[in-house]
Design a protein around this motif. Structure first.
Motif, PDB file in Angstrom:
ATOM      1  N   TYR A 199       0.816  -1.212   0.000  1.00 26.54           N
ATOM      2  CA  TYR A 199       0.000   0.000   0.000  1.00 26.54           C
ATOM      3  C   TYR A 199       0.854   1.268   0.000  1.00 26.54           C
ATOM      4  CZ  TYR A 199      -4.228  -2.709   1.074  1.00 26.54           C
ATOM      5  OH  TYR A 199      -5.269  -3.576   1.020  1.00 26.54           O
ATOM      6  N   LEU A 312      -4.592  -0.174  -6.040  1.00 27.49           N
ATOM      7  CA  LEU A 312      -5.059  -0.071  -4.655  1.00 27.49           C
ATOM      8  C   LEU A 312      -6.394  -0.776  -4.479  1.00 27.49           C
ATOM      9  CD1 LEU A 312      -4.192   3.631  -3.726  1.00 27.49           C
ATOM     10  CD2 LEU A 312      -3.388   1.592  -2.517  1.00 27.49           C
ATOM     11  N   SER A 313      -7.309  -0.558  -5.403  1.00 26.74           N
ATOM     12  CA  SER A 313      -8.647  -1.138  -5.269  1.00 26.74           C
ATOM     13  C   SER A 313      -8.620  -2.657  -5.358  1.00 26.74           C
ATOM     14  CB  SER A 313      -9.575  -0.575  -6.349  1.00 26.74           C
ATOM     15  OG  SER A 313      -9.284  -1.127  -7.617  1.00 26.74           O
ATOM     16  N   ASN A 316      -7.825  -4.222  -1.551  1.00 21.53           N
ATOM     17  CA  ASN A 316      -9.083  -4.237  -0.795  1.00 21.53           C
ATOM     18  C   ASN A 316      -8.974  -4.935   0.544  1.00 21.53           C
ATOM     19  OD1 ASN A 316     -11.768  -3.603  -0.414  1.00 21.53           O
ATOM     20  ND2 ASN A 316     -12.501  -5.495  -1.362  1.00 21.53           N
ATOM     21  N   GLN A 320     -13.227  -1.270   0.246  1.00 17.96           N
ATOM     22  CA  GLN A 320     -13.045  -0.298  -0.826  1.00 17.96           C
ATOM     23  C   GLN A 320     -13.229   1.128  -0.341  1.00 17.96           C
ATOM     24  OE1 GLN A 320     -11.876  -0.684  -3.664  1.00 17.96           O
ATOM     25  NE2 GLN A 320     -12.114  -2.832  -4.219  1.00 17.96           N
ATOM     26  N   THR A 323     -10.190   2.353   1.563  1.00 21.01           N
ATOM     27  CA  THR A 323      -9.072   2.394   0.614  1.00 21.01           C
ATOM     28  C   THR A 323      -9.154   3.632  -0.274  1.00 21.01           C
ATOM     29  OG1 THR A 323      -8.970  -0.029   0.567  1.00 21.01           O
ATOM     30  CG2 THR A 323      -7.891   1.140  -1.231  1.00 21.01           C
TER      31      THR A 323
END
Length: 386
Positions: A199, A312-313, A316, A320, A323
């Motif tokens: 991340y 990024l999505s 999860n 979502q 995020t």
């Protein structure tokens, strides 16, 4: 985004009408970003708990009301309060909308969906100033009325035609999604996600891109006037070249890129192009070289940004909503730091903001290579969750 594009060029005229200083004017822009920085993760967390649709509708409603209330502001403090409240309420729209898109698309198609979202955002921002300029002769408050009404008239369509998309863990598992339950994770734990392996590099890219782009947008006009004695037409052309390139790439070219290369390659290529673009602007001997640099920055940003958001999505791990909320917060933080830094260094050297933006995108390229090499040799990154 059309409403936002209408208001941003018009806000200085409202500030001038109330005899505000340049510092007070700048604070009206910054307070919006600060409020969204703080509240976007909260709204994102709420979107994971109660659903995307209520948060989306509340965000759009807050956006519309915020700009309509600007009409009645009679002094600086009233303007500041309206901007603060409006940003705090409206900040849920972005994470809710992007969460809906992520929910409704499988992983292999998510890059394209996020890219189209970025394209319509850019298209709205591109059309906004033109619409604002069309209505501004009718009065300094009229563009704010148009922006507010544009937001509010979408509410019945959102209510009747958009279905909520919050999906279950079973559905996530069937699509290969991480099925970690957000109920077992506190809000404060979810905020630490920006430091976790897989991340931190993506959030750093979002932050860096935002700092570079906001410094670009904030100082480009001043730079072109000082360096080339540019007319308003050339300044508008520079902004249009950047935004128009971004829209075209995200609508029409990114799908082909995703067919040819993986996300890591596209990200690296986009960062190289953006770095070259900022260098072209920084050292441009002629105005047309600066215009080419604007095209390059639009091209590079439009490759990197949707690709990073899509990556990024796909993870999860925390939901979502949170995020996308944290992604929006990183964007807002960049919109605070970029103009502050760019405005300060511009005093000493007109090209300094764009040199800084080039350095930032080059550093982001280094981070991309670093994270890729760590994955290949299986070196655990800091705060990796086991």
């Amino acid at each position: 985004m059309t409403g936002y594009g209408i208001v941003l060029p018009t806000l200085p005229f409202l500030a001038d009408d109330l005899n505000l200083t340049s510092v007070q004017m700048s604070s009206l822009i910054i307070i919006w970003a600060i409020a969204q920085l703080i509240t976007a993760p909260i709204w994102g967390r709420l979107a994971d708990k109660i659903g995307r649709k209520p948060v989306l509708i509340m965000g759009v409603f807050g956006f519309g009301i915020a700009f309509l209330l600007l009409i009645f502001a009679q002094n600086y403090w009233q303007l500041l309060l309206v901007r603060l409240i409006g940003a705090a309420i409206s900040s849920g729209a972005h994470p809710a909308a992007f969460s809906m898109v992520a929910d409704q698309t499988k992983k292999e198609y998510r890059n394209q969906a996020i890219a189209k979202m970025g394209a319509v955002n850019g298209l709205g921002f591109l059309c906004g100033p033109a619409i604002g300029g069309l209505f501004s002769p009718l009065g300094v408050v009229v563009p704010f009325m148009i922006a507010g009404v544009l937001a509010l008239i979408t509410l019945p369509f959102a209510h009747f035609y958009i279905q909520d998309t919050k999906i279950s863990n079973d559905e996530k598992e069937s699509d290969g999604e991480d099925s970690t339950s957000t109920e077992d994770i506190t809000f404060w734990q979810s905020l630490l996600m920006v430091t976790k392996a897989g991340y931190w590099n993506h959030y750093t890219i979002i932050l860096g891109l935002s700092i570079a782009a906001s410094s670009f947008f904030g100082l480009l006009g001043y730079f072109m006037i000082e360096r080339f004695d540019a007319t308003p037409i050339f300044v508008s052309l520079a902004f249009s070249a950047q935004a128009g390139t971004s829209v075209i790439v995200q609508f029409f070219l990114l799908k082909k890129c995703y067919d040819l290369w993986d996300e890591e390659t596209i990200t690296k290529f986009g960062l190289v192009i953006a770095t070259i673009g900022y260098c072209f602007i920084s050292f441009a001997p002629f105005i047309w070289v600066a215009l080419i640099g604007c095209i390059f920055t639009g091209f590079g940003q439009s490759l990197v940004r949707p690709t990073t958001i899509a990556l990024l999505s796909k993870r999860n791990e925390m939901g979502q909503g949170i995020t996308m909320g944290l992604q929006h917060s990183m964007d807002s933080l960049g919109r605070i730091l970029g103009p502050l830094w760019g405005g300060w260094v511009f005093v000493f050297l007109a090209s300094a903001p764009f040199i800084t933006s080039a350095i930032i995108t080059a550093l982001l390229l280094g981070i991309t290579f670093l994270s890729a090499s760590q994955r290949r040799i299986h070196i655990p990154l800091p705060f990796k969750r086991h």
